[in-house]
Design an enzyme around this catalytic site. Structure first.
Site, PDB file in Angstrom:
ATOM      1  N   ASN A   1       0.852  -1.182   0.000  1.00  0.00           N
ATOM      2  CA  ASN A   1       0.000   0.000   0.000  1.00  0.00           C
ATOM      3  C   ASN A   1       0.890   1.235   0.000  1.00  0.00           C
ATOM      4  O   ASN A   1       1.379   1.668   1.040  1.00  0.00           O
ATOM      5  CB  ASN A   1      -0.927  -0.014   1.221  1.00  0.00           C
ATOM      6  CG  ASN A   1      -1.987   1.068   1.157  1.00  0.00           C
ATOM      7  OD1 ASN A   1      -1.823   2.069   0.479  1.00  0.00           O
ATOM      8  ND2 ASN A   1      -3.073   0.863   1.881  1.00  0.00           N
ATOM      9  N   ASP A   2       1.083   1.823  -1.180  1.00  0.00           N
ATOM     10  CA  ASP A   2       1.952   2.993  -1.305  1.00  0.00           C
ATOM     11  C   ASP A   2       1.468   4.173  -0.469  1.00  0.00           C
ATOM     12  O   ASP A   2       2.215   5.130  -0.252  1.00  0.00           O
ATOM     13  CB  ASP A   2       2.045   3.429  -2.767  1.00  0.00           C
ATOM     14  CG  ASP A   2       2.889   2.481  -3.598  1.00  0.00           C
ATOM     15  OD1 ASP A   2       3.794   1.853  -3.029  1.00  0.00           O
ATOM     16  OD2 ASP A   2       2.639   2.360  -4.809  1.00  0.00           O
ATOM     17  N   CYS A   3       0.219   4.124  -0.056  1.00  0.00           N
ATOM     18  CA  CYS A   3      -0.367   5.264   0.655  1.00  0.00           C
ATOM     19  C   CYS A   3      -0.258   5.154   2.171  1.00  0.00           C
ATOM     20  O   CYS A   3      -0.690   6.056   2.878  1.00  0.00           O
ATOM     21  CB  CYS A   3      -1.835   5.432   0.253  1.00  0.00           C
ATOM     22  SG  CYS A   3      -2.048   5.790  -1.502  1.00  0.00           S
TER      23      CYS A   3
ATOM     24  N   ASN B   1       2.139   5.583   4.726  1.00  0.00           N
ATOM     25  CA  ASN B   1       3.479   6.177   4.805  1.00  0.00           C
ATOM     26  C   ASN B   1       3.818   6.467   6.258  1.00  0.00           C
ATOM     27  O   ASN B   1       3.510   7.531   6.789  1.00  0.00           O
ATOM     28  CB  ASN B   1       3.533   7.460   3.972  1.00  0.00           C
ATOM     29  CG  ASN B   1       2.864   7.290   2.614  1.00  0.00           C
ATOM     30  OD1 ASN B   1       1.942   8.024   2.288  1.00  0.00           O
ATOM     31  ND2 ASN B   1       3.319   6.309   1.846  1.00  0.00           N
TER      32      ASN B   1
ATOM     33  N   GLN C   1       5.676   9.797  -0.183  1.00  0.00           N
ATOM     34  CA  GLN C   1       6.581   8.651  -0.111  1.00  0.00           C
ATOM     35  C   GLN C   1       8.048   9.044   0.065  1.00  0.00           C
ATOM     36  O   GLN C   1       8.833   8.274   0.626  1.00  0.00           O
ATOM     37  CB  GLN C   1       6.457   7.785  -1.371  1.00  0.00           C
ATOM     38  CG  GLN C   1       5.204   6.950  -1.431  1.00  0.00           C
ATOM     39  CD  GLN C   1       4.004   7.725  -1.926  1.00  0.00           C
ATOM     40  OE1 GLN C   1       4.150   8.593  -2.792  1.00  0.00           O
ATOM     41  NE2 GLN C   1       2.829   7.431  -1.406  1.00  0.00           N
TER      42      GLN C   1
END
Length: 811
Positions: free
Chosen positions: A482-484, A486, A499
């Protein structure tokens, strides 16, 4: 409501009205030349790389939707219309768009004149072919004009959209007969050009956009078309286009066909010119000659259709459910191939100038098409591994043309290394090709650093083993899947990347999701080690896996579900202790499919929590409850309004993980229920709600907390395609490639009925019949291979036969 229908026999989706809720698109191209095409003729084309070699121009995020394309205009008297309805939007007497596999066919009719345009990209040549057939269906002679139109992009799509002080002075073209050549920047740094031609003499042409459209007009009302005559303009600087004019006359019942070819060509530096400042057009002329007649074009189209039919024949299922059959046999596999070609780089939502090929994305995409073209999968694995760093981490993205890593994003996404192990293991399970492990592969594309691919896998494994936090769980870095999410960034002001701003990677924030990955792919790494007699390394790997497994049991369980992570302060994420975001889907789906919590009973409990808390009628949400304010310690995930994308949206990519896990624990009814909820063929009747194409998966659907609950976004390029095909083919239908051969282990609803699967595997075609007389959800009571009973459910692999009959009785 429906806007069309599936034509399964023709392997097409037929759109019957042009005003679909969003543009419904298709992809043309199988090799290096690609075209995005909408149901109204919109879109653009590029060669290999949608950023660096964009051929035609498209306007994203514009009003109206789907702005610019490869259009045909027909002018008869005062009436001007398009076979695909856009951009004039003149009401048609008949409209139809048939999106097929690698082609789209438009049919429009107005006042007794029928126009049909077949658009496709040949399997080998770098060009798009448009076969336009005009038929006079009236009882009177018809005099009319046909105009073509494309707008050239000035190659680098990013620069093209921003650098106007330069670009508005660089446009150059050449005209030779009916062929218009785009040669902007060819005189200086480039050795490639594009061209657009028709196989007939033209009355007039235009290459200047201002001359064709008019300065204050657009494609919906081109000045020259309305005037009935193009101006023979030659673009110099400003905006170059290509437009042809054909003046035509058709007797009643008469039909004429024209072939338009839009192509790309490269010349060696020493062969760029055929005269001073005159492009060497030899390659273009050869291509135009090849496709200069209808017969050759028809042969090329038949070859394309044959290509797709043979490709999809590698896996074909027949069940009592037509929706399952059409998705498994046609559209899911087709989407897997398109996603393999594009990764996340070029769609109507991905502009082609940012992400390129994703390390994680491309590894996952491999899982869905390995059985189709394993040799291309092998090449892709080498490309991906070549962007890895010596410490086992990797560039998160790379450009498909240069194969170089994207320095803007860099590395630090700590799930990336494990996906390489997943891809390689899947490739070997499919092919049995152990030689790939000996392939010399560089780090960061520096061949002086090349080592065997197996060493890359070791460094992937070791990177995770060496980067753990206070609880013995893997560090998350900039983000995991999940790149979101953070946990190390702390982006406080607009313009700061979620990121990459700030420290980005810290020594404390941990991911339970990566821990589950480490268990699954660490064991797969150990399996490969054993296969090539690296027994000591296998023992070491399994010891490290067990450490993480125990850490999950100790600090990754929250009582009724698995935690998602620990943040930079070692506070829990995805816990009942949290104010919001108490439970996340990712660990509940991925840890059971990794084998975590099966024996301890935790897997079933976690999956029950998913059904109780996260499930909706349109799919499983990514978390609940959604975040109602921005959390600095969580980052982008809390920046979305509740119910959208990662903040409580139905992120379709991870729904298959839940379905797979349900199949693993033997709950076929629930596994299939989860499969159905996001399957586009099952959503066709609510297209006005769902909005995206009813033949391909989307990345996300608005969750129950969103005002537009059920609305999908970001269709086509998503890992949902690959993971869903893995789910339906390997876990629900149950045909699983293993290192030892094919295993048959279905998990279906009790009333699913009998089914058959034809599966090509390592050069052998298996015809598998599955019977379920007792209506069980899981279990194989008996299996015969070519009439001989075998123990268990693993088909003994042998190359002695090329056809094998398998009969399985569930029970």
């Amino acid at each position: 409501m429906k806007y069309g229908f599936f034509d399964d026999a023709s392997m097409e989706y037929v759109i019957e009205r042009p005003d679909t809720p969003l543009p419904w698109i298709n992809y043309l191209g199988t090799n290096s030349f690609f075209r995005l095409i909408s149901n109204t003729g919109g879109g653009y084309c590029f060669y290999k790389d949608a950023k660096l070699l964009r051929i035609t121009r498209y306007r994203y995020n514009n009003v109206p939707y789907d702005n610019n394309g490869h259009y045909f205009y027909i002018k008869e008297g005062d009436s001007v219309w398009n076979p695909g309805w856009q951009p004039t939007k003149t009401p048609l007497d008949f409209y139809e768009c048939r999106h097929g596999l690698g082609y789209s066919r438009f049919t429009g009719e107005k006042n007794g004149l029928k126009a049909q345009a077949l658009c496709f990209v040949p399997t080998e040549d770098p060009c798009q072919i448009q076969k336009v057939t005009l038929t006079n269906r009236s009882s009177e002679k018809k005099n009319f004009q046909l105009f073509s139109y494309v707008e050239w992009c000035l190659w680098n799509a990013d620069d093209d959209s921003r650098n106007f002080q330069r670009n508005l002075s660089t446009g150059e073209v050449e005209i030779e007969g009916s062929a218009i050549y785009h040669k902007t920047e060819y005189r200086e740094r480039r050795n490639h050009y594009a061209f657009y031609s028709v196989n007939a003499p033209v009355s007039h042409f235009d290459t200047s956009r201002d001359a064709f459209l008019g300065v204050y007009q657009g494609p919906e009302a081109p000045k020259a078309v309305l005037a009935g005559e193009l101006t023979d303009s030659v673009a110099s600087g400003w905006y170059p286009i290509a437009a042809h004019q054909l003046d035509l006359c058709l007797e009643p019942g008469e039909r004429k066909t024209f072939i338009f070819v839009l192509g790309y060509a490269e010349n060696p530096q020493e062969e760029k010119w055929e005269a001073p400042n005159v492009v060497n057009k030899a390659k273009a002329r050869k291509l135009l000659e090849k496709y200069g007649d209808e017969k050759t074009v028809d042969q090329a189209f038949e070859e394309l259709c044959r290509y797709w039919k043979e490709l999809l024949s590698n896996f074909q299922a027949a069940s009592s459910d037509d929706k399952v059959n059409r998705m498994v046999n046609i559209w899911n596999q087709y989407q897997c191939m398109v996603t393999f070609n594009m990764s996340r780089s070029a769609s109507y939502y991905e502009s082609g100038i940012g992400r390129g090929m994703g390390f994680r994305d491309s590894c996952q995409d491999l899982l869905g098409f390995l059985h189709l073209i394993p040799e291309r999968a092998r090449d892709r694995i080498i490309d991906i591994a070549s962007t890895q760093f010596p410490d086992g981490s990797a560039y998160h993205q790379y450009q498909p043309l240069t194969k170089k890593g994207n320095s803007d994003i860099g590395s630090g996404f700590n799930d990336d290394p494990l996906w390489l192990i997943a891809a390689v293991n899947a490739y070997i399970r499919e092919t049995g090709d152990l030689s790939i492990l000996e392939e010399q592969v560089p780090f960061d594309n520096d061949m002086s650093t090349a080592v065997p691919l197996m060493e890359h896998l070791k460094r992937s494994f070791d990177f995770i083993a060496a980067h753990k936090g206070p609880h013995g769980l893997p560090l998350i870095g900039r983000a995991d899947w999940n790149d979101c999410l953070n946990l190390n960034c702390y982006s406080e002001h607009p313009g700061e990347s979620f990121q990459t701003f700030g420290p980005s990677e810290g020594p404390v924030a941990e991911s339970v999701f990566i821990a589950g990955m480490f268990v699954k792919y660490g064991r797969e790494y150990a399996d490969l080690c054993k296969l090539i007699s690296m027994d000591k390394e296998a023992d070491y790997a399994l010891e490290e896996v067990d450490k993480v497994y125990q850490a999950i049991l100790k600090d990754g369980w929250d009582g009724k579900w698995f935690l998602r992570a620990y943040d930079a302060n070692s506070d829990k994420v995805g816990s009942h202790e949290c104010e919001e975001g108490k439970i996340y889907i990712e660990p509940q789906g991925f840890l059971p499919l990794s084998g975590v919590g099966i024996e301890e009973g935790l897997a079933v409990q976690a999956l029950d929590s998913v059904k109780e808390i996260l499930d909706t009628k349109y799919g499983i949400t990514i978390l609940q409850p959604p975040y109602t304010r921005y959390y600095l310690n969580l980052g982008e995930i809390s920046s979305y309004p509740p119910g959208y994308k990662e903040n409580g949206g139905i992120f379709c990519h991870n729904n298959p993980w839940v379905s797979i896990s349900e199949a693993i624990v033997g709950r076929g009814e629930r596994a299939f229920e989860v499969y159905q909820k996001i399957c586009p063929a099952f959503l066709e009747e609510i297209s006005e709600v769902h909005r995206t194409e009813p033949y391909v998966y989307s990345q996300m659907v608005a969750g129950k907390d969103a005002p537009n609950f059920g609305e999908a976004k970001n269709s086509w390029l998503t890992g949902t395609a690959a993971w869903t095909f893995v789910n339906i083919s390997q876990y629900i239908l149950g045909i699983q490639p293993t290192l030892q051969g094919l295993k048959v282990d279905p998990c279906v609803p009790g009333d699913f009925g009998d089914f058959t699967v034809t599966r090509k595997y390592r050069g052998v075609t298996y015809h598998i019949q599955v019977s379920n007389p007792d209506h069980v959800e899981k279990g194989v009571a008996s299996m015969t291979v070519d009439g001989t009973a075998v123990k268990g459910n693993l088909i003994p692999f042998s190359k002695e036969k090329d056809q094998v009959e398998v009969k399985v009785i569930m029970g």
